[in-house]
Design a protein around this motif. Sequence first.
Motif, PDB file in Angstrom:
ATOM      1  N   MET A 144       0.837  -1.176   0.000  1.00 53.25           N
ATOM      2  CA  MET A 144       0.000   0.000   0.000  1.00 53.25           C
ATOM      3  C   MET A 144       0.886   1.245   0.000  1.00 53.25           C
ATOM      4  SD  MET A 144      -3.053   0.950   2.596  1.00 53.25           S
ATOM      5  CE  MET A 144      -2.685   2.375   3.562  1.00 53.25           C
ATOM      6  N   ILE A 145       0.569   2.203  -0.818  1.00 53.33           N
ATOM      7  CA  ILE A 145       1.334   3.438  -0.924  1.00 53.33           C
ATOM      8  C   ILE A 145       0.827   4.434   0.118  1.00 53.33           C
ATOM      9  CG2 ILE A 145      -0.139   4.426  -2.720  1.00 53.33           C
ATOM     10  CD1 ILE A 145       2.438   5.551  -3.981  1.00 53.33           C
ATOM     11  N   SER A 146       1.761   5.092   0.828  1.00 49.36           N
ATOM     12  CA  SER A 146       1.349   6.067   1.844  1.00 49.36           C
ATOM     13  C   SER A 146       0.744   7.294   1.168  1.00 49.36           C
ATOM     14  CB  SER A 146       2.550   6.468   2.708  1.00 49.36           C
ATOM     15  OG  SER A 146       3.426   7.319   2.005  1.00 49.36           O
ATOM     16  N   THR A 147      -0.020   8.046   1.939  1.00 51.51           N
ATOM     17  CA  THR A 147      -0.648   9.255   1.413  1.00 51.51           C
ATOM     18  C   THR A 147       0.402  10.227   0.894  1.00 51.51           C
ATOM     19  OG1 THR A 147      -2.489   9.001   2.948  1.00 51.51           O
ATOM     20  CG2 THR A 147      -2.168  11.181   1.995  1.00 51.51           C
ATOM     21  N   THR A 148       1.462  10.435   1.658  1.00 49.22           N
ATOM     22  CA  THR A 148       2.516  11.349   1.225  1.00 49.22           C
ATOM     23  C   THR A 148       3.175  10.840  -0.043  1.00 49.22           C
ATOM     24  OG1 THR A 148       2.907  12.020   3.514  1.00 49.22           O
ATOM     25  CG2 THR A 148       4.624  12.553   1.913  1.00 49.22           C
ATOM     26  N   ALA A 149       3.452   9.555  -0.114  1.00 49.00           N
ATOM     27  CA  ALA A 149       4.058   8.979  -1.317  1.00 49.00           C
ATOM     28  C   ALA A 149       3.145   9.175  -2.524  1.00 49.00           C
ATOM     29  CB  ALA A 149       4.369   7.499  -1.107  1.00 49.00           C
ATOM     30  N   ALA A 150       1.847   9.002  -2.335  1.00 51.58           N
ATOM     31  CA  ALA A 150       0.896   9.189  -3.433  1.00 51.58           C
ATOM     32  C   ALA A 150       0.870  10.647  -3.880  1.00 51.58           C
ATOM     33  CB  ALA A 150      -0.505   8.744  -3.004  1.00 51.58           C
ATOM     34  N   GLN A 151       0.926  11.559  -2.936  1.00 55.93           N
ATOM     35  CA  GLN A 151       0.936  12.979  -3.272  1.00 55.93           C
ATOM     36  C   GLN A 151       2.235  13.359  -3.984  1.00 55.93           C
ATOM     37  OE1 GLN A 151       0.292  14.547   0.660  1.00 55.93           O
ATOM     38  NE2 GLN A 151      -1.942  14.613   0.400  1.00 55.93           N
ATOM     39  N   MET A 152       3.339  12.801  -3.528  1.00 60.43           N
ATOM     40  CA  MET A 152       4.622  13.049  -4.184  1.00 60.43           C
ATOM     41  C   MET A 152       4.601  12.496  -5.608  1.00 60.43           C
ATOM     42  SD  MET A 152       7.162  12.223  -0.978  1.00 60.43           S
ATOM     43  CE  MET A 152       8.694  12.415  -1.876  1.00 60.43           C
ATOM     44  N   GLN A 153       4.045  11.313  -5.751  1.00 59.98           N
ATOM     45  CA  GLN A 153       3.941  10.692  -7.070  1.00 59.98           C
ATOM     46  C   GLN A 153       3.130  11.581  -8.010  1.00 59.98           C
ATOM     47  OE1 GLN A 153       3.368   6.498  -6.840  1.00 59.98           O
ATOM     48  NE2 GLN A 153       2.517   6.349  -8.886  1.00 59.98           N
ATOM     49  N   GLN A 154       2.034  12.133  -7.527  1.00 58.47           N
ATOM     50  CA  GLN A 154       1.201  13.004  -8.347  1.00 58.47           C
ATOM     51  C   GLN A 154       1.955  14.274  -8.737  1.00 58.47           C
ATOM     52  OE1 GLN A 154      -1.992  12.247  -9.578  1.00 58.47           O
ATOM     53  NE2 GLN A 154      -1.396  13.965 -10.876  1.00 58.47           N
ATOM     54  N   ALA A 155       2.681  14.866  -7.784  1.00 57.97           N
ATOM     55  CA  ALA A 155       3.451  16.081  -8.070  1.00 57.97           C
ATOM     56  C   ALA A 155       4.519  15.810  -9.134  1.00 57.97           C
ATOM     57  CB  ALA A 155       4.096  16.603  -6.795  1.00 57.97           C
ATOM     58  N   GLY A 190       6.882   6.003  11.525  1.00 54.31           N
ATOM     59  CA  GLY A 190       7.259   4.966  10.574  1.00 54.31           C
ATOM     60  C   GLY A 190       6.883   5.286   9.144  1.00 54.31           C
ATOM     61  N   PHE A 191       6.421   6.504   8.888  1.00 54.75           N
ATOM     62  CA  PHE A 191       6.132   6.897   7.510  1.00 54.75           C
ATOM     63  C   PHE A 191       6.257   8.412   7.361  1.00 54.75           C
ATOM     64  CE2 PHE A 191       2.109   6.848   9.773  1.00 54.75           C
ATOM     65  CZ  PHE A 191       1.500   8.017   9.393  1.00 54.75           C
ATOM     66  N   GLY A 192       6.443   8.831   6.106  1.00 55.82           N
ATOM     67  CA  GLY A 192       6.394  10.252   5.786  1.00 55.82           C
ATOM     68  C   GLY A 192       7.679  11.047   5.876  1.00 55.82           C
ATOM     69  N   THR A 193       8.822  10.389   6.135  1.00 50.69           N
ATOM     70  CA  THR A 193      10.055  11.167   6.285  1.00 50.69           C
ATOM     71  C   THR A 193      11.184  10.754   5.343  1.00 50.69           C
ATOM     72  OG1 THR A 193      10.831   9.705   8.056  1.00 50.69           O
ATOM     73  CG2 THR A 193       9.602  11.686   8.723  1.00 50.69           C
ATOM     74  N   HIS A 194      11.249   9.500   4.959  1.00 52.17           N
ATOM     75  CA  HIS A 194      12.338   8.985   4.136  1.00 52.17           C
ATOM     76  C   HIS A 194      11.753   8.288   2.902  1.00 52.17           C
ATOM     77  CE1 HIS A 194      14.186   9.472   8.065  1.00 52.17           C
ATOM     78  NE2 HIS A 194      15.379   9.374   7.498  1.00 52.17           N
ATOM     79  N   PHE A 195      12.144   8.758   1.719  1.00 53.64           N
ATOM     80  CA  PHE A 195      11.565   8.240   0.481  1.00 53.64           C
ATOM     81  C   PHE A 195      12.632   7.903  -0.546  1.00 53.64           C
ATOM     82  CE2 PHE A 195       8.228  10.657   2.439  1.00 53.64           C
ATOM     83  CZ  PHE A 195       7.093   9.912   2.190  1.00 53.64           C
TER      84      PHE A 195
END
Length: 87
Positions: free
Chosen positions: A1-12, A41-46
């Motif tokens: 499952m993709i995190s919300t931040t990852a999904a937003q980054m992907q869209q940007a 555990g999410f939202g800081t390192h990508f």
Amino acid sequence: MISTTAAQMQQALHDRLAPTQLEVIDESAAHAGHAGANGTGFGTHFRVRISSPLFTGRPRVAQHRLVYDALQEFIDQGVHALAIEVL
């Protein structure tokens, strides 16, 4: 499952760089206890794996700058680490 931040980054990245390949992976859980970790555990390192026609003819530093520029709002909001793999 993709995190919300990852999904937003992907869209940007999609909107700004029109990638032909794109994967945004939230690796925050693997960095628990490290600098910049927020304890959730999410939202800081990508990790971003990306290919874009906008990279053609540009040196690696310029390619990475395009990615950083596209994600600056996320960095400003607390993304601590960004590993970029240009494909």
